[in-house]
Design a protein around this motif. Sequence first.
Motif, PDB file in Angstrom:
ATOM      1  N   MET A  37      28.507  30.535  22.201  1.00  0.00           N
ATOM      2  CA  MET A  37      28.892  29.135  22.417  1.00  0.00           C
ATOM      3  C   MET A  37      28.580  28.664  23.846  1.00  0.00           C
ATOM      4  SD  MET A  37      29.287  28.456  19.680  1.00  0.00           S
ATOM      5  CE  MET A  37      29.931  27.857  18.247  1.00  0.00           C
ATOM      6  N   ILE A  38      28.338  29.614  24.739  1.00  0.00           N
ATOM      7  CA  ILE A  38      27.937  29.230  26.107  1.00  0.00           C
ATOM      8  C   ILE A  38      26.454  28.884  26.062  1.00  0.00           C
ATOM      9  CG2 ILE A  38      27.779  30.008  28.503  1.00  0.00           C
ATOM     10  CD1 ILE A  38      29.920  32.207  27.628  1.00  0.00           C
ATOM     11  N   LYS A  39      26.115  27.697  26.557  1.00  0.00           N
ATOM     12  CA  LYS A  39      24.716  27.232  26.457  1.00  0.00           C
ATOM     13  C   LYS A  39      23.764  28.150  27.234  1.00  0.00           C
ATOM     14  CE  LYS A  39      25.280  22.491  25.227  1.00  0.00           C
ATOM     15  NZ  LYS A  39      25.809  21.223  25.670  1.00  0.00           N
ATOM     16  N   PRO A  40      22.468  28.127  26.874  1.00  0.00           N
ATOM     17  CA  PRO A  40      21.506  28.969  27.606  1.00  0.00           C
ATOM     18  C   PRO A  40      21.572  28.691  29.102  1.00  0.00           C
ATOM     19  CG  PRO A  40      20.453  27.958  25.704  1.00  0.00           C
ATOM     20  CD  PRO A  40      21.808  27.347  25.800  1.00  0.00           C
ATOM     21  N   TYR A  41      21.377  29.747  29.858  1.00  0.00           N
ATOM     22  CA  TYR A  41      21.462  29.677  31.314  1.00  0.00           C
ATOM     23  C   TYR A  41      20.269  28.923  31.896  1.00  0.00           C
ATOM     24  CZ  TYR A  41      21.408  31.533  36.109  1.00  0.00           C
ATOM     25  OH  TYR A  41      21.360  31.655  37.464  1.00  0.00           O
ATOM     26  N   SER A  42      19.069  29.251  31.408  1.00  0.00           N
ATOM     27  CA  SER A  42      17.874  28.642  32.025  1.00  0.00           C
ATOM     28  C   SER A  42      16.725  28.453  31.042  1.00  0.00           C
ATOM     29  CB  SER A  42      17.398  29.547  33.176  1.00  0.00           C
ATOM     30  OG  SER A  42      17.062  30.825  32.663  1.00  0.00           O
ATOM     31  N   SER A  43      16.972  28.613  29.745  1.00  0.00           N
ATOM     32  CA  SER A  43      15.874  28.656  28.771  1.00  0.00           C
ATOM     33  C   SER A  43      16.150  27.722  27.602  1.00  0.00           C
ATOM     34  CB  SER A  43      15.726  30.080  28.216  1.00  0.00           C
ATOM     35  OG  SER A  43      15.751  31.023  29.250  1.00  0.00           O
ATOM     36  N   PRO A  44      15.126  27.465  26.772  1.00  0.00           N
ATOM     37  CA  PRO A  44      15.349  26.611  25.599  1.00  0.00           C
ATOM     38  C   PRO A  44      16.232  27.278  24.536  1.00  0.00           C
ATOM     39  CG  PRO A  44      13.055  27.375  25.684  1.00  0.00           C
ATOM     40  CD  PRO A  44      13.698  27.790  26.963  1.00  0.00           C
ATOM     41  N   TYR A  45      16.197  28.621  24.475  1.00  0.00           N
ATOM     42  CA  TYR A  45      16.938  29.340  23.427  1.00  0.00           C
ATOM     43  C   TYR A  45      17.895  30.365  24.033  1.00  0.00           C
ATOM     44  CZ  TYR A  45      13.286  27.612  20.264  1.00  0.00           C
ATOM     45  OH  TYR A  45      12.427  26.807  19.545  1.00  0.00           O
ATOM     46  N   LYS A  46      18.850  30.766  23.218  1.00  0.00           N
ATOM     47  CA  LYS A  46      19.659  31.937  23.553  1.00  0.00           C
ATOM     48  C   LYS A  46      19.381  32.940  22.445  1.00  0.00           C
ATOM     49  CE  LYS A  46      23.918  32.855  25.861  1.00  0.00           C
ATOM     50  NZ  LYS A  46      25.239  32.394  26.240  1.00  0.00           N
ATOM     51  N   ILE A  47      18.802  34.075  22.803  1.00  0.00           N
ATOM     52  CA  ILE A  47      18.287  35.022  21.810  1.00  0.00           C
ATOM     53  C   ILE A  47      19.087  36.324  21.855  1.00  0.00           C
ATOM     54  CG2 ILE A  47      16.248  36.383  21.119  1.00  0.00           C
ATOM     55  CD1 ILE A  47      14.543  34.123  22.453  1.00  0.00           C
ATOM     56  N   TYR A  48      19.502  36.763  20.675  1.00  0.00           N
ATOM     57  CA  TYR A  48      20.249  38.024  20.553  1.00  0.00           C
ATOM     58  C   TYR A  48      19.424  38.997  19.726  1.00  0.00           C
ATOM     59  CZ  TYR A  48      24.112  35.251  22.292  1.00  0.00           C
ATOM     60  OH  TYR A  48      24.906  34.448  23.079  1.00  0.00           O
ATOM     61  N   ASN A  50      30.288  40.715   8.483  1.00  0.00           N
ATOM     62  CA  ASN A  50      31.059  39.507   8.148  1.00  0.00           C
ATOM     63  C   ASN A  50      31.300  38.643   9.386  1.00  0.00           C
ATOM     64  OD1 ASN A  50      31.438  39.495   5.297  1.00  0.00           O
ATOM     65  ND2 ASN A  50      32.826  41.234   5.495  1.00  0.00           N
ATOM     66  N   ALA A  51      31.564  39.289  10.521  1.00  0.00           N
ATOM     67  CA  ALA A  51      31.748  38.548  11.775  1.00  0.00           C
ATOM     68  C   ALA A  51      30.448  37.844  12.169  1.00  0.00           C
ATOM     69  CB  ALA A  51      32.198  39.499  12.883  1.00  0.00           C
ATOM     70  N   LEU A  52      29.330  38.545  11.971  1.00  0.00           N
ATOM     71  CA  LEU A  52      28.018  37.979  12.288  1.00  0.00           C
ATOM     72  C   LEU A  52      27.677  36.819  11.353  1.00  0.00           C
ATOM     73  CD1 LEU A  52      25.370  38.339  13.945  1.00  0.00           C
ATOM     74  CD2 LEU A  52      24.615  39.956  12.212  1.00  0.00           C
ATOM     75  N   LEU A  53      28.086  36.960  10.099  1.00  0.00           N
ATOM     76  CA  LEU A  53      27.791  35.948   9.083  1.00  0.00           C
ATOM     77  C   LEU A  53      28.354  34.576   9.478  1.00  0.00           C
ATOM     78  CD1 LEU A  53      26.493  35.519   6.310  1.00  0.00           C
ATOM     79  CD2 LEU A  53      28.665  36.152   5.276  1.00  0.00           C
ATOM     80  N   LYS A  54      29.560  34.580  10.044  1.00  0.00           N
ATOM     81  CA  LYS A  54      30.182  33.316  10.474  1.00  0.00           C
ATOM     82  C   LYS A  54      29.270  32.580  11.451  1.00  0.00           C
ATOM     83  CE  LYS A  54      35.065  34.480   9.833  1.00  0.00           C
ATOM     84  NZ  LYS A  54      35.221  35.942   9.730  1.00  0.00           N
ATOM     85  N   THR A  55      28.653  33.341  12.365  1.00  0.00           N
ATOM     86  CA  THR A  55      27.762  32.738  13.365  1.00  0.00           C
ATOM     87  C   THR A  55      26.443  32.302  12.734  1.00  0.00           C
ATOM     88  OG1 THR A  55      28.759  34.091  15.086  1.00  0.00           O
ATOM     89  CG2 THR A  55      26.619  33.156  15.577  1.00  0.00           C
ATOM     90  N   ILE A  56      25.899  33.164  11.838  1.00  0.00           N
ATOM     91  CA  ILE A  56      24.606  32.820  11.207  1.00  0.00           C
ATOM     92  C   ILE A  56      24.750  31.576  10.317  1.00  0.00           C
ATOM     93  CG2 ILE A  56      22.867  33.632   9.545  1.00  0.00           C
ATOM     94  CD1 ILE A  56      23.129  36.410  10.683  1.00  0.00           C
ATOM     95  N   GLU A  57      25.938  31.395   9.724  1.00  0.00           N
ATOM     96  CA  GLU A  57      26.146  30.226   8.846  1.00  0.00           C
ATOM     97  C   GLU A  57      26.198  28.919   9.635  1.00  0.00           C
ATOM     98  OE1 GLU A  57      29.658  31.600   6.819  1.00  0.00           O
ATOM     99  OE2 GLU A  57      28.560  31.982   4.974  1.00  0.00           O
ATOM    100  N   GLU A  58      26.770  28.963  10.833  1.00  0.00           N
ATOM    101  CA  GLU A  58      26.875  27.736  11.642  1.00  0.00           C
ATOM    102  C   GLU A  58      26.488  28.025  13.091  1.00  0.00           C
ATOM    103  OE1 GLU A  58      30.755  26.050  11.248  1.00  0.00           O
ATOM    104  OE2 GLU A  58      30.722  26.195   9.061  1.00  0.00           O
ATOM    105  N   PRO A  59      25.216  28.317  13.323  1.00  0.00           N
ATOM    106  CA  PRO A  59      24.820  28.672  14.690  1.00  0.00           C
ATOM    107  C   PRO A  59      24.598  27.424  15.543  1.00  0.00           C
ATOM    108  CG  PRO A  59      22.926  28.786  13.234  1.00  0.00           C
ATOM    109  CD  PRO A  59      24.087  28.337  12.393  1.00  0.00           C
ATOM    110  N   PRO A  60      24.775  27.519  16.859  1.00  0.00           N
ATOM    111  CA  PRO A  60      24.354  26.402  17.706  1.00  0.00           C
ATOM    112  C   PRO A  60      22.832  26.222  17.614  1.00  0.00           C
ATOM    113  CG  PRO A  60      25.318  28.209  19.011  1.00  0.00           C
ATOM    114  CD  PRO A  60      25.331  28.643  17.590  1.00  0.00           C
ATOM    115  N   ALA A  61      22.348  25.045  17.905  1.00  0.00           N
ATOM    116  CA  ALA A  61      20.922  24.719  17.716  1.00  0.00           C
ATOM    117  C   ALA A  61      19.995  25.638  18.517  1.00  0.00           C
ATOM    118  CB  ALA A  61      20.683  23.262  18.101  1.00  0.00           C
ATOM    119  N   TYR A  62      20.486  26.146  19.640  1.00  0.00           N
ATOM    120  CA  TYR A  62      19.626  26.941  20.535  1.00  0.00           C
ATOM    121  C   TYR A  62      19.634  28.438  20.204  1.00  0.00           C
ATOM    122  CZ  TYR A  62      24.326  27.250  22.546  1.00  0.00           C
ATOM    123  OH  TYR A  62      25.683  27.408  22.690  1.00  0.00           O
ATOM    124  N   ALA A  63      20.403  28.861  19.184  1.00  0.00           N
ATOM    125  CA  ALA A  63      20.585  30.302  18.933  1.00  0.00           C
ATOM    126  C   ALA A  63      19.488  30.886  18.049  1.00  0.00           C
ATOM    127  CB  ALA A  63      21.939  30.539  18.272  1.00  0.00           C
TER     128      ALA A  63
END
Length: 332
Positions: free
Chosen positions: A106-117, A131-144
Amino acid sequence: MINMPQFKDIRGHQQIIRHLQNAINLNKVSHAYIFNGEEGSGKNILASTFAMALQCDRKEAEPCLECRSCRQAENRNQPDIIRITHEKPNSIGVEDIRVQLNADIMIKPYSSPYKIYIIDEAEKLTVQAQNALLKTIEEPPAYAVIMLLTTNADEFLPTILSRCVSLNLKTVEDADIKKYLMEELQIPDYQADLCTAFAQGNMGKAIKLASAENFNQIKDETVQLLKYINEMEISEIVEAIKKISTHKLDVQDYFDLIMIWYRDVLLFKATSDVDSLIFKDEVRYIQKQANRSSYEGIEAIINALENAKARLNANVNFDLVMELLLLTIKEN
């Protein structure tokens, strides 16, 4: 610094590279990708190059390797390319995902267009972690962008699979592997042939064997065992295998070397063609074994090798696996 390639330097995987570059060019980057392929197949290099290209200041489909972001990515300190780590060797737990990904995304990218994991060995994600990951994949921020690197995508929940773009890595052509070994690693022709045959389309495996300091010792000890296996007692063979497996290579890799030997025996029995052999300089022993064994016998040995690999993967006792394998070899 890790020497990172551009897409154009990666051997094989052209279909996947085209897919990733098109996603960048058309601005249709997915929020989640699965890179699925066996160990050493190139998942890490593809994911890392894709991540670097996505963050590159030039905003093109090939990382420039020169801008600040690319240099940081090469040094593994690009703040918006995050690699998920895990303490337990055999599992990635729910806390690993909650702390390193869910709380951070949820913290926006520091210096880039994307935040990549990037989650390597993602087949180790527990069901709770998935299941914890699924919550994020279902509603990710636009930059993720989340990349799951796995040797077995079947371990994922169907809900994860359905929300990710799955990229299945195929084997690399033998000619490409041999060319790479000779040009980039500058290894001699004969060694390149053996490493290529051993790799069975897996570039990482070929590089691992080619880069082993004791390559010739490994090959010689394996060949010595195979040349005289018929005259040896079972206990002598078990000792020989144990000695061989003390080298850095995995015992599974020895099975692959042994497999190449028996494929040579089978090939020579069928064709008498020396030029097609990998172990050309051992043709006298290969011919001797080809004459002594039936087609069924050689095939039984090759099948026994495959079974032994599967049993070791399933953690069956090493000595028991070796004894069964060696008895089959002796009988045939």
